[in-house]
Design a protein around this motif. Structure first.
Motif, short mmCIF file in Angstrom:
data_model
loop_
_atom_site.label_atom_id
_atom_site.label_comp_id
_atom_site.label_asym_id
_atom_site.label_seq_id
_atom_site.Cartn_x
_atom_site.Cartn_y
_atom_site.Cartn_z
N VAL A 91 21.69 11.53 4.02
CA VAL A 91 20.78 11.82 5.13
C VAL A 91 20.75 13.33 5.40
O VAL A 91 19.69 13.91 5.64
CB VAL A 91 21.22 11.06 6.40
CG1 VAL A 91 20.44 11.55 7.62
CG2 VAL A 91 21.03 9.57 6.22
N GLY A 92 21.92 13.96 5.36
CA GLY A 92 21.99 15.40 5.59
C GLY A 92 21.19 16.18 4.57
O GLY A 92 20.46 17.11 4.93
N TYR A 93 21.30 15.80 3.30
CA TYR A 93 20.55 16.53 2.28
C TYR A 93 19.05 16.28 2.44
O TYR A 93 18.25 17.20 2.27
CB TYR A 93 20.98 16.13 0.87
CG TYR A 93 20.26 16.96 -0.17
CD1 TYR A 93 20.73 18.23 -0.49
CD2 TYR A 93 19.09 16.50 -0.77
CE1 TYR A 93 20.04 19.02 -1.39
CE2 TYR A 93 18.40 17.29 -1.67
CZ TYR A 93 18.88 18.55 -1.98
OH TYR A 93 18.18 19.34 -2.87
N GLY A 94 18.66 15.05 2.75
CA GLY A 94 17.25 14.74 2.95
C GLY A 94 16.64 15.57 4.08
O GLY A 94 15.54 16.10 3.96
N PHE A 95 17.38 15.69 5.18
CA PHE A 95 16.91 16.49 6.32
C PHE A 95 16.79 17.96 5.92
O PHE A 95 15.80 18.63 6.24
CB PHE A 95 17.88 16.33 7.49
CG PHE A 95 17.48 17.09 8.72
CD1 PHE A 95 16.55 16.57 9.61
CD2 PHE A 95 18.06 18.33 9.00
CE1 PHE A 95 16.19 17.27 10.75
CE2 PHE A 95 17.70 19.03 10.14
CZ PHE A 95 16.76 18.51 11.01
N TYR A 96 17.80 18.46 5.23
CA TYR A 96 17.78 19.85 4.77
C TYR A 96 16.58 20.11 3.85
O TYR A 96 15.88 21.13 3.98
CB TYR A 96 19.08 20.17 4.04
CG TYR A 96 18.99 21.33 3.08
CD1 TYR A 96 18.97 22.65 3.53
CD2 TYR A 96 18.91 21.10 1.69
CE1 TYR A 96 18.87 23.70 2.64
CE2 TYR A 96 18.82 22.15 0.81
CZ TYR A 96 18.80 23.45 1.28
OH TYR A 96 18.69 24.49 0.40
N CYS A 204 27.57 19.87 10.48
CA CYS A 204 28.34 19.63 11.71
C CYS A 204 28.20 18.18 12.16
O CYS A 204 29.19 17.54 12.55
CB CYS A 204 27.86 20.56 12.83
SG CYS A 204 28.26 22.30 12.61
N ARG A 205 27.00 17.67 12.10
CA ARG A 205 26.73 16.29 12.52
C ARG A 205 27.51 15.31 11.66
O ARG A 205 28.13 14.36 12.15
CB ARG A 205 25.23 16.01 12.42
CG ARG A 205 24.80 14.57 12.70
CD ARG A 205 23.30 14.46 12.51
NE ARG A 205 22.82 13.11 12.77
CZ ARG A 205 22.70 12.16 11.86
NH1 ARG A 205 23.09 12.40 10.60
NH2 ARG A 205 22.23 10.97 12.16
N GLY A 206 27.48 15.51 10.34
CA GLY A 206 28.20 14.62 9.44
C GLY A 206 29.69 14.68 9.67
O GLY A 206 30.38 13.65 9.60
N TYR A 207 30.19 15.86 9.95
CA TYR A 207 31.62 16.02 10.22
C TYR A 207 32.02 15.31 11.50
O TYR A 207 33.01 14.57 11.54
CB TYR A 207 31.93 17.52 10.31
CG TYR A 207 33.39 17.86 10.57
CD1 TYR A 207 34.42 17.10 10.00
CD2 TYR A 207 33.73 18.96 11.33
CE1 TYR A 207 35.75 17.43 10.21
CE2 TYR A 207 35.06 19.29 11.55
CZ TYR A 207 36.06 18.53 11.00
OH TYR A 207 37.38 18.85 11.22
N GLU A 208 31.22 15.50 12.54
CA GLU A 208 31.54 14.88 13.82
C GLU A 208 31.48 13.36 13.74
O GLU A 208 32.34 12.66 14.28
CB GLU A 208 30.57 15.38 14.89
CG GLU A 208 30.87 14.83 16.28
CD GLU A 208 29.85 15.27 17.31
OE1 GLU A 208 30.25 15.58 18.44
OE2 GLU A 208 28.63 15.28 16.98
N ARG A 209 30.47 12.83 13.07
CA ARG A 209 30.29 11.39 13.02
C ARG A 209 31.29 10.69 12.11
O ARG A 209 31.67 9.54 12.36
CB ARG A 209 28.86 11.07 12.57
CG ARG A 209 27.82 11.32 13.66
CD ARG A 209 26.42 11.47 13.08
NE ARG A 209 25.94 10.30 12.41
CZ ARG A 209 25.01 9.44 12.90
NH1 ARG A 209 24.53 9.63 14.11
NH2 ARG A 209 24.60 8.42 12.18
N SER A 210 31.73 11.38 11.06
CA SER A 210 32.64 10.74 10.12
C SER A 210 34.11 11.06 10.39
O SER A 210 34.99 10.36 9.91
CB SER A 210 32.31 11.19 8.69
OG SER A 210 32.60 12.57 8.51
N SER A 211 34.35 12.12 11.15
CA SER A 211 35.73 12.59 11.42
C SER A 211 36.51 12.86 10.14
O SER A 211 37.72 12.67 10.07
CB SER A 211 36.49 11.58 12.29
OG SER A 211 36.07 11.66 13.63
#
Length: 232
Positions: A91-96, A204-211
């Motif tokens: 999802v992160g790569y798609g958004f980028y 940042c979003r991926g880091y926060e959501r996945s811990s």
């Protein structure tokens, strides 16, 4: 009414000593090591690509030493929730990718430089000298070093006190880090800060959501790897 928590709370935290050692890597990486190796490059003992490779190699090794236990702790979370972490990467790569399709032409019209992003152009130039070194630097060493600094260190530190401040600080410092050396020579390159904000937000979003710090490391590696393959 009972509150429904969709995602677990952010738990990927450095200890205070780990945070200090982690943040010390930033001046070492952007100022101390480059200055130490510049004389070897200028004298011809090292090529520019090898000099950059050594800077990132030393930085990544340092990060794995001082944050070894942290990376090991977060690896357990990656294993426990691998599919979710992988989903965040995709999802992160798609958004980028979508954001870059819009921001790229916009920046070209504003800056008017046919070479485009100076940082990207510099990496492409180095890759022409030594493709193997620059690929390893971009796909393996840079994600470990930079995610250790900007996400584990800066994002994690500010997140203890304020979630919004964590996003703003990590995103802005990450963007400035990539363009400042070019922008101090030509102020128009500060506009390229915009190009790094979407991917920094998604990391940042991926880091926060996945811990798990391994989620941003994987996303960072994916972005760099695909970008480098396109450039070469």
């Amino acid at each position: 009414m009972k509150r429904i928590v969709i995602f677990p709370p952010f738990t990927s935290r450095l200890t205070v000593p780990e945070t200090i050692l982690c943040l010390l890597a930033l001046p070492m990486h952007i100022w101390i090591l480059p200055r130490l190796l510049t004389s070897f490059v200028l004298s011809g003992q090292l090529t520019e690509s090898t000099g950059n490779f050594l800077v990132y190699s030393i930085g990544a090794v340092y990060m794995m030493i001082v944050l070894g236990r942290f990376f090991r702790r977060d690896y357990d979370m990656l294993c426990d929730r691998f599919l979710f972490c992988l989903h965040e990467v995709i999802v992160g790569y798609g958004f980028y990718f979508c954001c870059n399709m819009i921001i790229g032409p916009l920046l070209y019209s504003l800056v008017g430089d046919p070479a485009g992003n100076p940082n990207t152009a510099a990496v492409a130039g180095l890759a022409q000298i030594n493709r193997g070194q620059i690929t390893a630097m971009a796909v393996i060493l840079a994600p470990i070093l930079e995610e250790g600094i900007f996400r584990a260190g800066i994002f994690g530190f500010f997140h203890r006190y304020n979630r919004a401040a964590a996003y703003v600080a990590s995103m802005l410092i990450f963007a400035v880090y990539h363009v400042w050396s070019f922008a101090v020579q030509d102020p128009k390159y500060w506009l390229y800060l915009i190009q790094y904000l979407p991917i920094s937000y998604m990391i940042c979003r991926g880091y926060e959501r996945s811990s798990s710090i391994w989620t941003p490391v994987m996303l960072h590696a994916l972005v760099n790897g695909i970008s480098l393959s396109v450039l070469m």
